[in-house]
Write an enzyme that holds these catalytic residues in place. Structure first.
Site, PDB file in Angstrom:
ATOM      1  N   CYS A   2       0.793  -1.203   0.000  1.00 20.87           N
ATOM      2  CA  CYS A   2       0.000   0.000   0.000  1.00 20.87           C
ATOM      3  C   CYS A   2       0.850   1.289   0.000  1.00 20.87           C
ATOM      4  O   CYS A   2       0.404   2.285  -0.490  1.00 20.87           O
ATOM      5  CB  CYS A   2      -0.900  -0.055   1.211  1.00 20.87           C
ATOM      6  SG  CYS A   2      -2.151   1.174   1.245  1.00 20.87           S
ATOM      7  N   ARG A  27      -2.118   4.623   5.561  1.00 19.04           N
ATOM      8  CA  ARG A  27      -2.712   4.017   4.376  1.00 19.04           C
ATOM      9  C   ARG A  27      -3.219   2.598   4.655  1.00 19.04           C
ATOM     10  O   ARG A  27      -3.949   2.030   3.846  1.00 19.04           O
ATOM     11  CB  ARG A  27      -1.693   3.992   3.233  1.00 19.04           C
ATOM     12  CG  ARG A  27      -1.320   5.387   2.738  1.00 19.04           C
ATOM     13  CD  ARG A  27      -0.170   5.328   1.752  1.00 19.04           C
ATOM     14  NE  ARG A  27      -0.534   4.695   0.503  1.00 19.04           N
ATOM     15  CZ  ARG A  27      -1.027   5.322  -0.559  1.00 19.04           C
ATOM     16  NH1 ARG A  27      -1.243   6.632  -0.503  1.00 19.04           N
ATOM     17  NH2 ARG A  27      -1.304   4.674  -1.670  1.00 19.04           N
ATOM     18  N   TRP A  74      -0.195  -4.090   2.091  1.00 18.06           N
ATOM     19  CA  TRP A  74      -1.568  -4.520   2.374  1.00 18.06           C
ATOM     20  C   TRP A  74      -1.821  -5.708   1.475  1.00 18.06           C
ATOM     21  O   TRP A  74      -1.797  -5.591   0.256  1.00 18.06           O
ATOM     22  CB  TRP A  74      -2.536  -3.382   2.097  1.00 18.06           C
ATOM     23  CG  TRP A  74      -3.959  -3.636   2.483  1.00 18.06           C
ATOM     24  CD1 TRP A  74      -4.509  -3.544   3.725  1.00 18.06           C
ATOM     25  CD2 TRP A  74      -5.042  -3.994   1.601  1.00 18.06           C
ATOM     26  NE1 TRP A  74      -5.855  -3.816   3.677  1.00 18.06           N
ATOM     27  CE2 TRP A  74      -6.205  -4.099   2.396  1.00 18.06           C
ATOM     28  CE3 TRP A  74      -5.135  -4.238   0.238  1.00 18.06           C
ATOM     29  CZ2 TRP A  74      -7.449  -4.437   1.857  1.00 18.06           C
ATOM     30  CZ3 TRP A  74      -6.371  -4.576  -0.296  1.00 18.06           C
ATOM     31  CH2 TRP A  74      -7.507  -4.670   0.508  1.00 18.06           C
ATOM     32  N   ASN A 100       3.278  -1.485  -5.540  1.00 18.96           N
ATOM     33  CA  ASN A 100       1.853  -1.355  -5.255  1.00 18.96           C
ATOM     34  C   ASN A 100       1.086  -1.740  -6.501  1.00 18.96           C
ATOM     35  O   ASN A 100       1.515  -1.419  -7.617  1.00 18.96           O
ATOM     36  CB  ASN A 100       1.484   0.078  -4.880  1.00 18.96           C
ATOM     37  CG  ASN A 100       1.963   0.454  -3.501  1.00 18.96           C
ATOM     38  OD1 ASN A 100       2.327  -0.398  -2.702  1.00 18.96           O
ATOM     39  ND2 ASN A 100       1.973   1.743  -3.214  1.00 18.96           N
ATOM     40  N   GLY A 101      -0.070  -2.371  -6.322  1.00 17.27           N
ATOM     41  CA  GLY A 101      -0.878  -2.736  -7.478  1.00 17.27           C
ATOM     42  C   GLY A 101      -0.928  -4.238  -7.668  1.00 17.27           C
ATOM     43  O   GLY A 101      -0.641  -5.019  -6.766  1.00 17.27           O
ATOM     44  N   GLU A 478     -23.619   6.109   5.956  1.00 15.47           N
ATOM     45  CA  GLU A 478     -22.250   6.520   6.293  1.00 15.47           C
ATOM     46  C   GLU A 478     -21.974   6.319   7.780  1.00 15.47           C
ATOM     47  O   GLU A 478     -20.884   5.891   8.169  1.00 15.47           O
ATOM     48  CB  GLU A 478     -22.034   7.980   5.902  1.00 15.47           C
ATOM     49  CG  GLU A 478     -20.710   8.584   6.353  1.00 15.47           C
ATOM     50  CD  GLU A 478     -19.476   7.867   5.824  1.00 15.47           C
ATOM     51  OE1 GLU A 478     -18.375   8.134   6.363  1.00 15.47           O
ATOM     52  OE2 GLU A 478     -19.593   7.043   4.891  1.00 15.47           O
ATOM     53  N   LYS A 482     -18.949   3.960   9.179  1.00 14.45           N
ATOM     54  CA  LYS A 482     -17.928   4.451  10.099  1.00 14.45           C
ATOM     55  C   LYS A 482     -17.888   3.589  11.354  1.00 14.45           C
ATOM     56  O   LYS A 482     -16.805   3.257  11.855  1.00 14.45           O
ATOM     57  CB  LYS A 482     -18.244   5.913  10.473  1.00 14.45           C
ATOM     58  CG  LYS A 482     -17.072   6.803  10.723  1.00 14.45           C
ATOM     59  CD  LYS A 482     -16.103   6.842   9.546  1.00 14.45           C
ATOM     60  CE  LYS A 482     -16.807   7.113   8.240  1.00 14.45           C
ATOM     61  NZ  LYS A 482     -16.031   6.675   7.072  1.00 14.45           N
ATOM     62  N   GLU A 485     -16.308   0.165  10.579  1.00 16.53           N
ATOM     63  CA  GLU A 485     -14.901   0.286  10.211  1.00 16.53           C
ATOM     64  C   GLU A 485     -13.990   0.310  11.428  1.00 16.53           C
ATOM     65  O   GLU A 485     -12.936  -0.335  11.425  1.00 16.53           O
ATOM     66  CB  GLU A 485     -14.675   1.579   9.412  1.00 16.53           C
ATOM     67  CG  GLU A 485     -15.021   1.503   7.949  1.00 16.53           C
ATOM     68  CD  GLU A 485     -14.754   2.809   7.239  1.00 16.53           C
ATOM     69  OE1 GLU A 485     -14.193   2.774   6.133  1.00 16.53           O
ATOM     70  OE2 GLU A 485     -15.092   3.879   7.794  1.00 16.53           O
ATOM     71  N   HIS A 501     -39.078  -4.336   5.860  1.00 18.77           N
ATOM     72  CA  HIS A 501     -39.027  -5.305   4.760  1.00 18.77           C
ATOM     73  C   HIS A 501     -37.858  -6.276   4.940  1.00 18.77           C
ATOM     74  O   HIS A 501     -37.144  -6.595   3.983  1.00 18.77           O
ATOM     75  CB  HIS A 501     -38.914  -4.575   3.417  1.00 18.77           C
ATOM     76  CG  HIS A 501     -40.118  -3.753   3.088  1.00 18.77           C
ATOM     77  ND1 HIS A 501     -41.340  -4.309   2.773  1.00 18.77           N
ATOM     78  CD2 HIS A 501     -40.296  -2.407   3.053  1.00 18.77           C
ATOM     79  CE1 HIS A 501     -42.219  -3.349   2.546  1.00 18.77           C
ATOM     80  NE2 HIS A 501     -41.618  -2.183   2.720  1.00 18.77           N
ATOM     81  N   LYS A 597      -6.219   3.013   3.359  1.00 18.72           N
ATOM     82  CA  LYS A 597      -6.738   4.349   3.096  1.00 18.72           C
ATOM     83  C   LYS A 597      -7.029   4.559   1.620  1.00 18.72           C
ATOM     84  O   LYS A 597      -8.084   5.043   1.241  1.00 18.72           O
ATOM     85  CB  LYS A 597      -5.725   5.400   3.583  1.00 18.72           C
ATOM     86  CG  LYS A 597      -6.183   6.845   3.390  1.00 18.72           C
ATOM     87  CD  LYS A 597      -7.385   7.168   4.244  1.00 18.72           C
ATOM     88  CE  LYS A 597      -7.782   8.619   4.163  1.00 18.72           C
ATOM     89  NZ  LYS A 597      -9.024   8.889   4.893  1.00 18.72           N
TER      90      LYS A 597
END
Length: 602
Positions: A2, A27, A74, A100-101, A478, A482, A485, A501, A597
């Protein structure tokens, strides 16, 4: 992924690289490592765990190396382990690489190299890079040529930095993953993000997609995707080093929640005309004939996109929020003129960039709503709108959501004014006036919030539900994101009307329901009562005179402002609730497990 940091200079580089890794911890990562050229080979230290664990591994080692590379990983290919940590080397330890990637064709490259006698010791795709460079070196190529040929063989997305024993250079390249050069006299840094070296310099060059680079002590050579020598302008970052520190706060997340009055002030500065009740975003594109708007993002940015889409539809501008990872599968080719809005804090989110490139290829008008100047999204879109929130270090986005939502609010008013089908909302004057007051109102919430008490009260619940309608639905979603997380507790956000429902089956006396009622919508009161009848405690997140307060078991105050502002203030309350619950549970708030991140892989 990362985080990448590399450094070359006339000083010992081990300490600046370690410091750079610490600056990149935000990150998200699960292992870390460093490789330096020491004059008689390459020294490599790496381990699973934190940078602090890596420092213990290095402790007592002496190195006079003046160039090196570092990485926080990561996991994508292979679990967190010492063997899978970067940097990776070839079998003879001549070449070390960080990456990275994702290298999409790594399996075929690996098979070819194994047939040639090269050995592999990790589960990662990255390990093919140093071995492929070694392969070309073994065939008589110079180091730069071996690196360039390797890059030509790779398929996928990457940012790569490489050092080679006996060569006083750092070789690097980027395709679809960020990489920035920092310049300090005759000393150079390469990193995934500016905070890694901001203590040393604020002069930067952002590498373009397809660029490769050779960095020596005395010069830097850029080569573009057409193998031609490239020239890039040096830019000055307007962030200050202290912005990337925690200051007086225990966590970056808390600092960033409390910095929202400042970040929101920067977001609206020069963009609101309270006398005329209008917004000015200085958009050059003619958007008068746009038929529909697609707002595309991931995670928190997707919730901001939901917020923006709701406002656009209220202004009679057809809009739809779409998860970036689902964009290709769910859009097709709609008739008429489309505006694509990429909502991305970093401007480097792989799923969002993929959708942006698809829109560009289709000839669609594109805007990027982002926080990072010269990010890939900002450069690839037809036009960029910056939220100006400043650096956000905590993995869980807070101040950037608020600023994204406010900027999308201003965009909705701009389109309502210039678009042929748009209609300016009747309360536009009130909206603009309240947006100007929003920073002060956030400060009031920060000073008076009762969320610490409620966090303790509901700490050992089985689940946490967040409900809302309209703009409140995006805030509820949201709030739940949060919460999950950073607390690792089960939380879900629902449109209030959907509670009955299905989700109502999960409601018990150990399921508090946080009802966002920041605008006049009595139906949410009914939905909350349905949950309360099943034993749930109800927490109203609303103005004090809203009808739900009489029903609720507890109340989190928001002022009675324009619905946009009241909902954003409700969001601040939910940010604080998540933070205090996570603190009580002793979670790793700034570095939640398994999360990063900037997600630069699809």
């Amino acid at each position: 992924m990362c985080g990448i940091i590399a450094h070359i200079g006339d000083e010992r580089v081990l300490n600046p690289i370690v410091t750079g890794l610490e600056k990149l911890e935000y990150r998200g990562y699960d292992s870390a490592g460093i490789a330096v050229k020491n004059g008689s080979g390459l020294d490599v230290w790496k381990c699973s765990g934190r940078v602090s664990d890596l420092k213990e591994t290095i402790d007592g080692e002496e190195s006079k190396a003046n160039l090196g590379i570092g990485h926080t990983r990561w996991s994508t290919h292979g679990p967190p382990s010492d063997e899978n940590a970067h940097p990776h080397t070839d079998g003879s330890d001549r070449v070390a690489a960080v990456h990275n990637g994702i290298i999409e064709n790594h399996e075929s490259i690996k098979e070819r190299l194994i047939e040639e006698g090269y050995e592999f010791t990790s589960d990662t795709d990255t390990e093919v890079i140093p071995n492929l460079i070694a392969y070309y070196l073994d065939r008589g190529n110079e180091a730069l040529s071996a690196f360039e040929q390797t890059i030509d063989d790779l398929e996928g997305s990457y940012a790569i930095a490489v050092i080679v024993d006996g060569i006083d250079s750092i070789f690097a390249a980027r395709r679809g993953s960020p990489l920035v050069l920092g310049i300090e006299d005759e000393s150079y840094y390469l990193a995934s993000d500016v905070p890694a070296f901001l203590d040393h310099t604020d002069e930067v060059v952002y590498l373009e997609d397809g660029d490769s680079i050779e960095v020596r002590e005395e010069r830097v050579n850029f080569i573009d995707e057409n193998d031609q020598t490239a020239q890039h302008e040096i830019e000055q970052v307007d962030w200050q080093p202290e912005e990337t520190g925690k200051g007086q706060y225990d966590h970056f997340m808390l600092k960033e929640i409390h910095s929202q009055p400042t970040s929101l002030q920067k977001t609206v500065e020069g963009r609101l005309d309270t006398d005329a009740g209008t917004t000015d975003l200085d958009i050059d594109k003619d958007l008068s004939d746009i038929d529909t708007v697609h707002l595309v993002g991931c995670g928190t940015s997707y919730h901001a996109a939901l917020f923006g889409a709701s406002l656009l539809n209220r202004c009679d501008v057809s809009a739809r929020a779409i998860r970036a990872s689902e964009y290709e599968a769910n859009t097709g080719t709609p008739p008429g003129n489309r505006l694509f809005v990429a909502v991305t804090q970093s401007g480097e989110t792989a799923d969002t960039l993929g959708a942006l490139w698809q829109a560009n290829e289709a000839g669609v008008e594109t805007l990027a709503v982002t926080n990072v100047v010269q990010s890939t999204a900002a450069r690839e879109a037809d036009e960029a709108l910056y939220i100006r929130a400043g650096p956000e270090i905590g993995v869980a986005a807070t101040k950037t959501f608020s600023s994204q939502a406010v900027l999308l609010t201003m965009l909705s008013q701009h389109l309502a004014r210039v678009n042929e089908s748009g209609n300016r909302v009747e309360d536009a004057d009130e909206l603009v006036a309240d947006l100007m007051e929003l920073p002060d109102e956030v400060e009031h919430i920060l000073q008076s919030s009762d969320t610490a008490r409620l966090a303790r009260k509901f700490l050992h619940s089985e689940s946490y539900f967040f409900i809302g309608r309209g703009l409140g639905c995006s805030v509820a979603k949201e709030g739940a994101l949060k919460f999950k997380e950073i607390t690792y507790e089960h939380a879900e956000g629902f449109a209030s009307g959907e509670l009955k429902h299905g989700p109502l089956a999960l409601v018990t006396e150990k399921t508090p329901v946080f009802a966002v009622c920041a605008e006049d919508n009595e139906k949410t009161v009914t939905n909350a009562k349905e949950a309360q009848a099943r034993g749930a405690s109800i927490v109203a997140v609303s103005p004090p005179d809203h009808g739900i307060v009489d029903t609720a078991d507890d109340h989190l105050y928001v002022p009675d402002l324009h619905s946009v502002c009241s909902n954003l203030l409700a969001n601040v309350q939910l940010q604080l609730l998540s933070y205090h619950c996570a603190t009580e549970l002793d979670r790793a708030i700034d570095k939640p497990r398994n999360l990063a991140k900037s997600v630069t892989v699809e």
